[in-house]
Design a protein around this motif. Structure first.
Motif, short mmCIF file in Angstrom:
data_model
loop_
_atom_site.label_atom_id
_atom_site.label_comp_id
_atom_site.label_asym_id
_atom_site.label_seq_id
_atom_site.Cartn_x
_atom_site.Cartn_y
_atom_site.Cartn_z
N ARG A 263 -5.31 -0.95 2.48
CA ARG A 263 -4.39 0.19 2.38
C ARG A 263 -3.54 0.25 3.64
O ARG A 263 -3.97 -0.12 4.73
N GLY A 264 -2.31 0.75 3.47
CA GLY A 264 -1.41 0.86 4.60
C GLY A 264 -0.43 -0.29 4.62
O GLY A 264 -0.31 -1.07 3.67
N ASN A 265 0.30 -0.40 5.72
CA ASN A 265 1.31 -1.46 5.83
C ASN A 265 1.24 -2.15 7.19
O ASN A 265 2.25 -2.61 7.71
N ARG A 266 0.01 -2.26 7.74
CA ARG A 266 -0.14 -2.92 9.03
C ARG A 266 -0.89 -4.24 8.83
O ARG A 266 -2.11 -4.27 8.71
N PRO A 267 -0.15 -5.33 8.81
CA PRO A 267 -0.79 -6.64 8.61
C PRO A 267 -1.80 -7.00 9.71
O PRO A 267 -2.74 -7.75 9.45
N SER A 268 -1.61 -6.47 10.90
CA SER A 268 -2.47 -6.86 12.02
C SER A 268 -3.92 -6.47 11.80
O SER A 268 -4.83 -7.15 12.28
N THR A 269 -4.16 -5.41 11.08
CA THR A 269 -5.53 -4.94 10.87
C THR A 269 -5.94 -4.99 9.40
O THR A 269 -6.99 -4.46 9.04
N CYS A 270 -5.13 -5.61 8.55
CA CYS A 270 -5.39 -5.58 7.12
C CYS A 270 -6.71 -6.25 6.77
O CYS A 270 -7.51 -5.71 5.99
N LEU A 271 -6.98 -7.42 7.32
CA LEU A 271 -8.21 -8.12 6.98
C LEU A 271 -9.43 -7.35 7.47
O LEU A 271 -10.44 -7.26 6.75
N GLN A 272 -9.35 -6.78 8.65
CA GLN A 272 -10.49 -6.02 9.18
C GLN A 272 -10.74 -4.75 8.36
O GLN A 272 -11.87 -4.29 8.27
N GLN A 273 -9.70 -4.19 7.77
CA GLN A 273 -9.82 -2.95 7.02
C GLN A 273 -9.68 -3.17 5.51
O GLN A 273 -9.38 -2.24 4.77
N ALA A 274 -9.93 -4.38 5.05
CA ALA A 274 -9.79 -4.70 3.63
C ALA A 274 -10.76 -3.87 2.79
O ALA A 274 -11.93 -3.71 3.14
N VAL A 275 -10.28 -3.33 1.66
CA VAL A 275 -11.12 -2.54 0.76
C VAL A 275 -11.89 -3.44 -0.18
O VAL A 275 -12.94 -3.05 -0.72
N ILE A 276 -11.39 -4.64 -0.41
CA ILE A 276 -12.10 -5.63 -1.22
C ILE A 276 -11.51 -7.01 -0.93
O ILE A 276 -10.32 -7.13 -0.62
N THR A 277 -12.35 -8.04 -1.00
CA THR A 277 -11.92 -9.41 -0.77
C THR A 277 -12.38 -10.29 -1.94
O THR A 277 -13.16 -9.85 -2.79
#
Length: 479
Positions: free
Chosen positions: A158-172
């Motif tokens: 969620r959000g639009n910050r690629p820098s932290t997207c993987l760390q804050q992923a809701v599902i992979t």
């Protein structure tokens, strides 16, 4: 010393004598975020000094060395067991972009590894796909990827910050199910989908689809989800009576022509249960291209509640109608039962007929009234039991009035005459005591001073009875 090293560095660069243990390293960073530059070195140089510099590696270009450990926005750490030293640069600036060198100091010539750092704004993306869903429904977010990333890790945040997207992923892609979220990937179309079920208004917002890259920056695509309320719900209030049938008219969209039509019951959509199965009192009929009907026969009090006409198992706006059904008893039957149960000593009762209310005053039931009204219809019996005592009382009053007037008339016409003088009994004198009723046939008055005779006759007697009294005419005249 650094001037000599710079001179040696420039000379070796020109002569291609700069040693490198690896090729060009690409590092990507986001403005305002922290980043790391990691470089490896050969075996045997664990205890040598390492450093990070940029541009020409002049003395002023040295950002940090392992002998300094921490300096301004830079921090360096040497993992000797892995033979990798890492420099952390905090709060990237756009001016930090450029070429860097990882160096290992030696007496002869240093070992260098080239690093290219790219700084981008921490937001994505220039193109945003818009999708929408409705409360308590489900929606799928589709994310494309290239053929080289079939086996790469994929994720969504969620959000639009690629820098932290993987760390804050809701599902992979490593976790195909996470609560209300489900992950599926189609390698043929090279699209992975994340489905969110039982949507809420809080699910609205921007999402990033990420594909991890090993040697370069992760690839992202942006999706904006809007969750709408059920603002356009058609709701109807209907009423029915116990034992009577009622029909629900249900419109449906043309694209659901071949779908199963049914009615479910429940106060909330999420808990709505299909009641058409195993219910003989619910029948489907009059199915056309735009609507269908459901009739409930022999209504029961338990049938009251909220109903939903549906033409699709999925909840979407326009394919159902809401009904709030209230079930009432027959009003006439309930009123008669209430009248039968009214006690005799009650002074008032309320008789309800449809929407009208009439208040009737009751008097105590006289003896024998039940026998008089026995066998009559309830309404007639009720009227006689109330009106008969009133009629009897009225008749008794009329009889008493007539008796009163008759006796009053006779007493008024009674005259007593003595010695030529008439004594009148006024109406007040006659009714002054109870003796009037006891001795109303004759009145006798005696006087020692006057020797008089008197006559008590009816007014119809002969006029000869009064011929010795000359004053009689004047008395009648005065009267």
């Amino acid at each position: 010393m650094w001037s000599f090293q710079k001179l040696l560095f420039n000379l070796c660069s020109a002569l291609n004598c700069v040693s490198s243990v690896a090729g060009l390293i690409h590092v990507f960073g986001y403005e305002g975020r922290d980043g790391k530059v990691s470089c490896s070195y050969p075996h045997g140089y664990e205890n040598y000094e390492k450093y990070l510099c940029r541009n020409d590696c002049d003395y002023s270009d040295i950002l940090i060395t392992t002998s300094q450990m921490n300096k301004s926005r830079h921090f360096i750490y040497d993992d000797k067991s892995a033979r990798i030293f890492t420099t952390t640069i905090s709060n990237f600036l756009s001016t930090d972009a450029g070429n860097y060198w990882c160096g290992v100091s030696r007496n002869a010539k240093d070992i260098y590894t080239e690093v290219k750092l790219e700084i981008r704004q921490d937001m994505c993306c220039s193109t945003v796909n818009n999708i929408q869903g409705h409360e308590e429904g489900s929606v799928s977010i589709s994310c494309p990827y290239d053929s080289d990333s079939v086996n790469n890790l994929k994720y969504i945040c969620r959000g639009n910050r690629p820098s932290t997207c993987l760390q804050q992923a809701v599902i992979t892609s490593d976790t195909e199910q996470n609560g209300r979220l489900t992950f599926k990937s189609d390698t043929n179309s090279r699209i992975f989908k994340v489905t969110i079920s039982k949507l809420t208004l809080n699910d609205s917002g921007l999402y990033l689809c990420g594909v991890q890259k090993i040697t370069q920056e992760d690839v992202f695509s942006a999706v904006e989800l809007k969750v709408k309320e059920w603002c356009c719900l058609k709701s109807h209030q209907i009423r029915g009576n116990v034992g009577r049938p009622i029909t629900l008219q249900c419109p449906y969209p043309p694209q659901h022509r071949n779908n199963r039509k049914f009615v479910c019951k429940g106060s909330q959509r999420s808990g709505c249960s299909d009641i058409m199965i195993g219910q003989s009192r619910f029948s489907l009929h009059n199915v056309s291209f735009e609507s269908f009907s459901v009739t409930i026969t022999q209504l029961e009090e338990e049938d009251a509640g909220t109903y939903w006409c549906r033409s699709d198992p999925e909840w979407t706006v326009g394919n159902y109608t809401q009904f709030h059904l209230s079930v009432e008893k027959e009003q006439n039957a309930g009123t008669e039962k209430e009248l039968e149960e009214l006690p005799a000593h009650r002074t008032t009762a309320v008789y309800q007929h449809q929407s009208s209310t009439v208040k009737t005053v009751h008097t105590p039931t006289p003896p024998g009234s039940k026998e008089l009204t026995k066998g009559l219809p309830d309404a007639v019996s009720y009227s006689l039991s109330v009106g008969l005592p009133v009629v009897l009382l009225l008749m008794l009053t009329i009889i008493l009035v007539k008796v009163y007037r008759n006796k009053c008339h006779k007493v008024k016409e009674t005259k007593v005459i003595a010695d030529g003088n008439k004594l009148d009994f006024t109406e007040q004198d006659v009714w002054g005591g109870e003796d009037v009723y006891q001795n109303h046939d004759a009145v006798v008055m005696r006087s020692k001073q006057q020797n008089a005779s008197y006559y008590v006759d009816d007014v119809n007697g002969d006029e000869a009875d009064y011929e010795n009294f000359t004053a009689a005419e004047s008395i009648y005249g005065n009267q």
